[in-house]
Each structure stands twice: as C-alpha cells, then as structure tokens.
Motif scaffolding. Structure first.
Motif, PDB file in Angstrom:
ATOM      1  N   CYS A  40       0.819  -1.218   0.000  1.00  0.00           N
ATOM      2  CA  CYS A  40       0.000   0.000   0.000  1.00  0.00           C
ATOM      3  C   CYS A  40       0.854   1.269   0.000  1.00  0.00           C
ATOM      4  O   CYS A  40       0.663   2.160  -0.819  1.00  0.00           O
ATOM      5  N   VAL A  41       1.810   1.325   0.936  1.00  0.00           N
ATOM      6  CA  VAL A  41       2.621   2.533   1.068  1.00  0.00           C
ATOM      7  C   VAL A  41       3.438   2.766  -0.200  1.00  0.00           C
ATOM      8  O   VAL A  41       3.530   3.895  -0.698  1.00  0.00           O
ATOM      9  N   LEU A  42       3.982   1.682  -0.746  1.00  0.00           N
ATOM     10  CA  LEU A  42       4.790   1.801  -1.969  1.00  0.00           C
ATOM     11  C   LEU A  42       3.941   2.261  -3.151  1.00  0.00           C
ATOM     12  O   LEU A  42       4.428   2.842  -4.103  1.00  0.00           O
ATOM     13  N   GLN A  43       2.639   1.989  -3.067  1.00  0.00           N
ATOM     14  CA  GLN A  43       1.726   2.377  -4.144  1.00  0.00           C
ATOM     15  C   GLN A  43       1.131   3.763  -3.894  1.00  0.00           C
ATOM     16  O   GLN A  43       0.198   4.162  -4.587  1.00  0.00           O
ATOM     17  N   GLY A  44       1.605   4.428  -2.839  1.00  0.00           N
ATOM     18  CA  GLY A  44       1.139   5.784  -2.564  1.00  0.00           C
ATOM     19  C   GLY A  44      -0.110   5.858  -1.705  1.00  0.00           C
ATOM     20  O   GLY A  44      -0.703   6.927  -1.547  1.00  0.00           O
ATOM     21  N   GLU A  45      -0.525   4.711  -1.119  1.00  0.00           N
ATOM     22  CA  GLU A  45      -1.675   4.723  -0.211  1.00  0.00           C
ATOM     23  C   GLU A  45      -1.166   4.852   1.225  1.00  0.00           C
ATOM     24  O   GLU A  45       0.025   4.678   1.485  1.00  0.00           O
ATOM     25  N   GLY A  46      -2.107   5.090   2.163  1.00  0.00           N
ATOM     26  CA  GLY A  46      -1.734   5.050   3.569  1.00  0.00           C
ATOM     27  C   GLY A  46      -1.441   3.618   3.981  1.00  0.00           C
ATOM     28  O   GLY A  46      -1.853   2.680   3.288  1.00  0.00           O
ATOM     29  N   CYS A  66      -4.683  -7.062  -3.136  1.00  0.00           N
ATOM     30  CA  CYS A  66      -4.986  -6.082  -2.088  1.00  0.00           C
ATOM     31  C   CYS A  66      -6.238  -5.292  -2.455  1.00  0.00           C
ATOM     32  O   CYS A  66      -6.339  -4.749  -3.559  1.00  0.00           O
ATOM     33  N   PHE A  67      -7.175  -5.236  -1.510  1.00  0.00           N
ATOM     34  CA  PHE A  67      -8.428  -4.514  -1.770  1.00  0.00           C
ATOM     35  C   PHE A  67      -8.291  -3.026  -1.497  1.00  0.00           C
ATOM     36  O   PHE A  67      -9.190  -2.254  -1.762  1.00  0.00           O
ATOM     37  N   ASN A  68      -7.153  -2.625  -0.946  1.00  0.00           N
ATOM     38  CA  ASN A  68      -6.949  -1.216  -0.649  1.00  0.00           C
ATOM     39  C   ASN A  68      -6.222  -0.506  -1.800  1.00  0.00           C
ATOM     40  O   ASN A  68      -6.765   0.393  -2.431  1.00  0.00           O
ATOM     41  N   CYS A  69      -5.011  -0.983  -2.113  1.00  0.00           N
ATOM     42  CA  CYS A  69      -4.235  -0.299  -3.152  1.00  0.00           C
ATOM     43  C   CYS A  69      -4.432  -0.935  -4.525  1.00  0.00           C
ATOM     44  O   CYS A  69      -3.946  -0.420  -5.532  1.00  0.00           O
ATOM     45  N   GLY A  70      -5.133  -2.062  -4.564  1.00  0.00           N
ATOM     46  CA  GLY A  70      -5.411  -2.699  -5.843  1.00  0.00           C
ATOM     47  C   GLY A  70      -4.264  -3.526  -6.399  1.00  0.00           C
ATOM     48  O   GLY A  70      -4.323  -4.030  -7.522  1.00  0.00           O
ATOM     49  N   PHE A  71      -3.222  -3.720  -5.568  1.00  0.00           N
ATOM     50  CA  PHE A  71      -2.070  -4.489  -6.034  1.00  0.00           C
ATOM     51  C   PHE A  71      -2.444  -5.960  -6.245  1.00  0.00           C
ATOM     52  O   PHE A  71      -3.143  -6.560  -5.438  1.00  0.00           O
ATOM     53  N   MET A  85       5.558  -9.808  -8.379  1.00  0.00           N
ATOM     54  CA  MET A  85       5.709 -10.785  -7.301  1.00  0.00           C
ATOM     55  C   MET A  85       7.015 -10.547  -6.550  1.00  0.00           C
ATOM     56  O   MET A  85       7.078 -10.650  -5.330  1.00  0.00           O
ATOM     57  N   LYS A  86       8.070 -10.217  -7.302  1.00  0.00           N
ATOM     58  CA  LYS A  86       9.349  -9.904  -6.642  1.00  0.00           C
ATOM     59  C   LYS A  86       9.200  -8.700  -5.722  1.00  0.00           C
ATOM     60  O   LYS A  86       9.700  -8.696  -4.600  1.00  0.00           O
ATOM     61  N   ASP A  87       8.505  -7.656  -6.211  1.00  0.00           N
ATOM     62  CA  ASP A  87       8.290  -6.462  -5.388  1.00  0.00           C
ATOM     63  C   ASP A  87       7.551  -6.827  -4.100  1.00  0.00           C
ATOM     64  O   ASP A  87       7.884  -6.362  -3.010  1.00  0.00           O
ATOM     65  N   PHE A  88       6.517  -7.664  -4.264  1.00  0.00           N
ATOM     66  CA  PHE A  88       5.724  -8.054  -3.105  1.00  0.00           C
ATOM     67  C   PHE A  88       6.578  -8.815  -2.090  1.00  0.00           C
ATOM     68  O   PHE A  88       6.547  -8.548  -0.890  1.00  0.00           O
ATOM     69  N   LEU A  89       7.357  -9.768  -2.582  1.00  0.00           N
ATOM     70  CA  LEU A  89       8.183 -10.580  -1.680  1.00  0.00           C
ATOM     71  C   LEU A  89       9.243  -9.715  -0.987  1.00  0.00           C
ATOM     72  O   LEU A  89       9.488  -9.865   0.212  1.00  0.00           O
ATOM     73  N   ALA A  90       9.841  -8.803  -1.752  1.00  0.00           N
ATOM     74  CA  ALA A  90      10.846  -7.908  -1.156  1.00  0.00           C
ATOM     75  C   ALA A  90      10.204  -7.057  -0.060  1.00  0.00           C
ATOM     76  O   ALA A  90      10.755  -6.909   1.036  1.00  0.00           O
ATOM     77  N   ALA A  91       9.001  -6.526  -0.340  1.00  0.00           N
ATOM     78  CA  ALA A  91       8.314  -5.688   0.653  1.00  0.00           C
ATOM     79  C   ALA A  91       7.894  -6.508   1.870  1.00  0.00           C
ATOM     80  O   ALA A  91       7.700  -5.975   2.955  1.00  0.00           O
ATOM     81  N   SER A  92       7.746  -7.826   1.699  1.00  0.00           N
ATOM     82  CA  SER A  92       7.362  -8.696   2.815  1.00  0.00           C
ATOM     83  C   SER A  92       8.560  -9.130   3.644  1.00  0.00           C
ATOM     84  O   SER A  92       8.400  -9.865   4.619  1.00  0.00           O
ATOM     85  N   GLY A  93       9.753  -8.728   3.218  1.00  0.00           N
ATOM     86  CA  GLY A  93      10.936  -9.012   4.028  1.00  0.00           C
ATOM     87  C   GLY A  93      11.822 -10.123   3.491  1.00  0.00           C
ATOM     88  O   GLY A  93      12.780 -10.531   4.150  1.00  0.00           O
ATOM     89  N   VAL A  94      11.520 -10.657   2.297  1.00  0.00           N
ATOM     90  CA  VAL A  94      12.391 -11.699   1.736  1.00  0.00           C
ATOM     91  C   VAL A  94      13.711 -11.046   1.322  1.00  0.00           C
ATOM     92  O   VAL A  94      13.719 -10.081   0.554  1.00  0.00           O
ATOM     93  N   PRO A  95      14.838 -11.558   1.849  1.00  0.00           N
ATOM     94  CA  PRO A  95      16.130 -10.942   1.526  1.00  0.00           C
ATOM     95  C   PRO A  95      16.479 -11.071   0.037  1.00  0.00           C
ATOM     96  O   PRO A  95      16.044 -12.031  -0.606  1.00  0.00           O
TER      97      PRO A  95
END
Ligand SMILES: [Zn+2]
Length: 351
Positions: A40-46, A66-71, A85-95
């Motif tokens: 969400c934050v990376l997509q410019g949402e709160g 995501c139902f908030n940012c539409g990702f 998917m890579k962006d999502f995994l990176a944002a989830s903490g995958v090194p």
C-alpha cells in the motif's frame, strides 16, 4: 532428491514469504490468508492496518490481491517470477539473496515444465462421513456428573489424570462400560471434523493389553485439526500421537506417515509448520517428510545453545506434564529449525 522432484512437493515462493514475513496473519474460512498489505505505502496509499491484502497459496501457486491499493500478483509453477511478485516478496521481508535464488528456481522449473506439466495439485480433505462412537460411550464429564462409581470408570479417570494437567484438560474424552473389545478398560478419544464425530481411538489403560490403541481412523485425518482454522495462530506443531497433540494443542498424524493430503491440509492452514518427531526410526521418517516440504523440525532434546528437555523426557505429553504447557510449546518453537544442514546435524545427535 533433485530440485525438480522436490519442487513438486513444495511451494518455494510461499515458503520464502512464510519464512520472512513477520506480521500477523488472519486466516479466512475460504482458505485466504489476510495480512496488512506491504505494498500500500509503496503504491502511494496510507499504511494498511485492516488486513486488506489476501493471499492464496496451494502446492503450485501463490496469488496476492490487495483490496486497498489494488495491487495484484500471481505466480504458478511453470511461470517466471514476475516483477510484481518480486516487489511483493521484497516488501514482505524476503532478503535479496533468497529472492534471486527463488527467481532462478522458477526459471529452471519453467524450462523443465514438460517434465511435470501433468502433476495434479493435491487438495486437503474437505469431507468425512459421520461415524458413531463405541456402544454406550458418553463423555467423562457426563459420567462424573451422573455420579458413576463403576471401578473401570474410576480406573480410566485415574489413568487420564496421571497423564498430566495439559493432557487431562481436553473436554472431549469419553468412556464406555461395554466389555466388547475391552472398551470398559479404555479411554476413548473422539475424532472430530467440522463439529461432527468422524471416528475415534481408544487407548488401553492396562499396559499388558495389546493392541494399545484400537479405533476407526478416517483416511488422511489430522487429529485436533480444529487448531488449523484458528485465524491468529502463527505456528502449528505436528506430532505423531494424540496425547502429545493435546498436551501442546498441536495436530497429530496418528502414526508416523505423512500423506500428501495431510501435507496439503497443513499447508492450507497458512501456519508455519513445526514437526516434532518421536525419537525412533518412525520419527526419522517424519524428519524426511519435513525436509521434503521445507518445514521446521523441533529438537528440544538435543544439546544446542540450550537443552530444553531432560534426557528421560521422550515426548511432548511427558514434557508438558513435567514443565507445563507453555514452557513445552516454547521449547518446541525455540529449538526448531528449517535449515537442512542443521537438521542433518541435530538428527544425528539424537540417535
Ligand atoms: Zn495494498
């Protein structure tokens, strides 16, 4: 086992998320797992605080929505890992290192996709027929409330309390006065699924009696499976025996063989799986299964940074009787590892 063979049993994309994501997860009955959206934050949402990002995983795919940012992102076995998917995994903490590794795994699988294109996806069991308990069986509480003074009942109740508080606290134990199959000298543990009785096991209280357990077990069953739908559970501990499962509120295989349907059921829960094998040949089979599926294995008896259980404590039920339930659960989580090298070393130490 080759990487290709192994990848037929695991979802390494989900596993990467599962190992790395630290936030809380909620499980919906539909099988979706909801998290606070890391995009969400990376997509410019709160920042999302209402668990609006749904994940769906099975053996061969992971979907994110995501139902908030539409990702949205999706990976299926045989696909490359997409940028999203890579962006999502990176944002989830995958090194980064792990991300590069799973990305190349996905590419490798894509190239060899003809080798496994027809592999069926295994789904967890969704239905068990209702099954009756032994004749005249009623719950221990009911017998006690009726003031039952049958010496066999008293002996069964005494046996139950000898197993310790954590085991005895379960409310579903039953007893039957029927002498058929020596049922009057057995403690009955009903198997339930979706609120129905679907089978049972009955444990002899006299050590001389063989077989120790009799009953009716439906195929691919997981004892105490109710914990798999508890939405806020982070871990599920898998043990072999029913009493061990009750002692720590985990699930039991009721044997040492893990079927692919049981594995799919565990994976579907969205909880991190920790396997607690018995210390024998059969337990070793369960460690092999954990390695195959990329799960954690607990070694509370192995001297590491800390040895949690004394040498004569053989199982979770005994540990809970001696140390209490919370300490035992903690010992299983803290002594567990998913690292295949550490598992290999520790398993050789508990022989
Ligand atoms: Zn979002």
């Amino acid at each position: 086992m080759s990487f290709i063979e192994k990848s037929l049993h695991t979802n390494f994309v989900w596993d990467a998320f599962d190992h790395s994501y630290l936030g809380r997860r909620k499980r919906r009955s539909s099988g979706f797992i909801d998290i606070n959206c890391p995009m969400c934050v990376l997509q410019g949402e709160g920042a999302d605080t209402r668990y609006r990002c749904g994940l769906k995983s099975d053996l061969g795919a992971l979907g994110v929505n995501c139902f908030n940012c539409g990702f949205k992102a999706r990976w299926s076995r045989g696909w490359m890992l997409s940028k999203k998917m890579k962006d999502f995994l990176a944002a989830s903490g995958v090194p980064d290192v792990e991300l590069a590794l799973i990305s190349s795994k996905a590419a490798l699988l894509k190239r060899s996709s003809t080798a496994f294109g027809a592999t069926p996806i295994v789904e967890p069991p969704c239905y068990y027929p209702e099954a009756a308990l032994p004749d005249d069986a009623k719950s221990i509480d009911e017998w006690a409330n009726e003031g039952c003074t049958d010496p066999d009942f008293i002996a069964v109740a005494e046996y139950l309390f000898s197993r310790g508080e954590a085991v005895a606290a379960w409310e579903s134990y039953c007893w039957s006065p029927s002498p058929k199959d020596g049922m009057n000298r057995r403690l009955i543990l009903p198997f339930t699924f979706g609120g129905k009785n679907v089978g049972y096991t009955a444990r002899a209280i006299d050590s001389a009696i063989e077989p120790r357990y009799i009953g009716r077990k439906p195929p691919d069953f997981l004892f105490n499976n109710e914990v798999l739908v508890k939405r806020t559970r982070k871990y599920v501990v898998v043990v072999e025996g029913a009493f061990d499962a009750l002692a720590i509120d985990g699930v039991a295989l009721l044997g040492s063989t893990l079927t692919s349907k049981q594995a799919a059921w565990l994976r579907h829960s969205g909880q991190t799986v920790i396997v607690m094998p018995d210390r024998d040949e059969a337990g070793s089979k369960l460690i092999d299964a954990a390695l195959k599926y990329g799960w954690r294995v607990a070694f509370p008896s192995v001297k590491g940074d800390k040895r949690w259980w004394e040498a004569d404590v053989k199982d979770a039920a005994e540990a809970a009787r001696r140390y209490g339930k919370l300490w035992t659960v903690l010992s299983l989580i803290e002594s567990s590892t998913a690292d295949p090298t550490v598992i290999a070393v520790k398993r050789s130490m508990c022989r």
